[in-house]
Design an enzyme around this catalytic site. Sequence first.
Site, PDB file in Angstrom:
ATOM      1  N   GLU A 135       0.757  -1.274   0.079  1.00  0.00           N
ATOM      2  CA  GLU A 135      -0.028   0.120  -0.109  1.00  0.00           C
ATOM      3  C   GLU A 135       0.989   1.373  -0.160  1.00  0.00           C
ATOM      4  OE1 GLU A 135      -3.272   0.004   3.028  1.00  0.00           O
ATOM      5  OE2 GLU A 135      -4.124  -1.625   1.875  1.00  0.00           O
ATOM      6  N   GLU A 148      -5.154  -8.895   0.595  1.00  0.00           N
ATOM      7  CA  GLU A 148      -5.893  -8.449   1.910  1.00  0.00           C
ATOM      8  C   GLU A 148      -7.362  -8.106   1.755  1.00  0.00           C
ATOM      9  OE1 GLU A 148      -4.332  -4.991   4.383  1.00  0.00           O
ATOM     10  OE2 GLU A 148      -2.418  -5.717   4.041  1.00  0.00           O
TER      11      GLU A 148
HETATM   12  C1  NOJ Z   1      -4.178  -2.258   4.901  1.00  0.00           C
HETATM   13  C2  NOJ Z   1      -2.894  -2.384   5.547  1.00  0.00           C
HETATM   14  O1  NOJ Z   1      -2.011  -3.072   4.724  1.00  0.00           O
HETATM   15  C3  NOJ Z   1      -2.935  -3.136   6.703  1.00  0.00           C
HETATM   16  O2  NOJ Z   1      -1.803  -2.890   7.463  1.00  0.00           O
HETATM   17  C4  NOJ Z   1      -4.106  -2.584   7.704  1.00  0.00           C
HETATM   18  O3  NOJ Z   1      -4.111  -3.198   9.011  1.00  0.00           O
HETATM   19  C5  NOJ Z   1      -5.309  -3.111   6.988  1.00  0.00           C
HETATM   20  N1  NOJ Z   1      -5.413  -2.523   5.541  1.00  0.00           N
HETATM   21  C6  NOJ Z   1      -6.702  -2.768   7.907  1.00  0.00           C
HETATM   22  O4  NOJ Z   1      -6.568  -1.212   7.851  1.00  0.00           O
END
Ligand code: NOJ
Length: 456
Positions: A164, A362
């Site tokens: 991200e 994710e």
């Molecule tokens: C994206 C991130 O990569 C992760 O670190 C985070 O905890 C989750 N989304 C939830 O926000």
Amino acid sequence: MRRFSDNFVWGVATASYQIEGAWQEDGRGPSVWDMCCQKPGFVKEGDSGEIACDHYHHMEEDVRLMRELGIRAYRFSISWSRVLPEGVGSVNEAGLAFYDRLVDELRKNGIEPYVTLFHWDFPYALYQKGGWLNPESPDWFAEYTRVIVDRLSDRVNYFITINEPQCFVALGHDTGIHAPGLKLSRRDILTAGHHVLLAHGRAVRVIREHAVLPPQIGFAPVGNPGIPASGQERDLEAARRATFEGDVAGIYWSTAWWADPIFLGSYPKPKDSDMDEVLREFLLSVTEEEMVLIHQPLDFFGVNIYQGRTVEYADTSAGYRCVKQNVGCDLTAIKWPVTPKALYYGPKFFYERYKKPILITENGLSSMDWVSLDGKVHDPGRIDFLSRYLAEYHRAYEDGVELMGYFQWSLMDNFEWAEGYRERFGLVYIDYTTQERTPKDSAFWYKQVIERNGLE
Ligand code: NOJ
């Protein structure tokens, strides 16, 4: 029954700073998140990752738990400053040995390791040298990658370079609500982001040149796809455009800003509203040689998808507009809208444009979980949410989108960055005072999904 392909990968994901703890142990150097957690008010309740889930000391137990839950693949990230306390230079053997043991343990338990090289915990020592703004930052990242590849690539096939970039570049350098907590000029943010892309390219080259096992490489941007407001062709086209042309928060949030250079070899042409002198100058400063470096061949399109935006056709220069959410629309505990179709349209649009197998690196939600009087954690909302999203993901598969797999975020509740420990995204509940792990109902449900390779 909705079954996925036979080689579909079912996994869970975590990140080093969010779970490991042991922040000062065995020679680990500090990261920018350690620094920011010490600033009053930076993280809710003054929480920090100093202890987190203490995974550093519970690693064997956590891997065993994954095996018991039938997990086939584990995406974890490496703490750069645990391995190289100064970011570059001398290697901390004890830190490296931790990941070595983790990989062995995973293999022993039949779980495929997916290594994320960078999930936001940038070494503090390198931040002091200018962080991602320093033109040497791609060299630093290449040096770190080499250490990891030399040590782990005889047992690891799958690498994800950067997680991200939207968040740690924009939230970290624009709004400053994530580490390193800066509010830089637009020009500086673009420069930092460009260095991140160059670092990605350097890392891919290092992996390809030095890996022992044949590597499979990807990266993991945020995907916030457009969802058509209706079945009409013009809304579909509007949603497709919105997916790649950014959104309200601006250019750094668009998936295409990061993925186009990597997969297509050029930055996307910004919307007029995003185009200003600074951006024009920045784009002119990018060299062909740099674009070649960024545009390394990758094996899959990794993407983190939690939500999408409903979009409809509009008779404007953009050709679309985002539809306001319904009053009282369904929200998760962190107040993100429940939009299962994001897992249909995201994979569909990204596959059309980038032509690589899709890997959801994710997906998940935070919900209000606690241990009930019967000693169990009942989280029907998570089961319902994941069922809806997976059903849409399966629809993409039926429509011919090549899917590689799915990683649920997250294996366990953990440190949700500036939100601290309030948000619980895990399949496994963590009691942070005792470090007791309790698999939630959703963990047992996910086990069945994996066994059946799909949904009932
Ligand atoms: C994206 C991130 O990569 C992760 O670190 C985070 O905890 C989750 N989304 C939830 O926000």
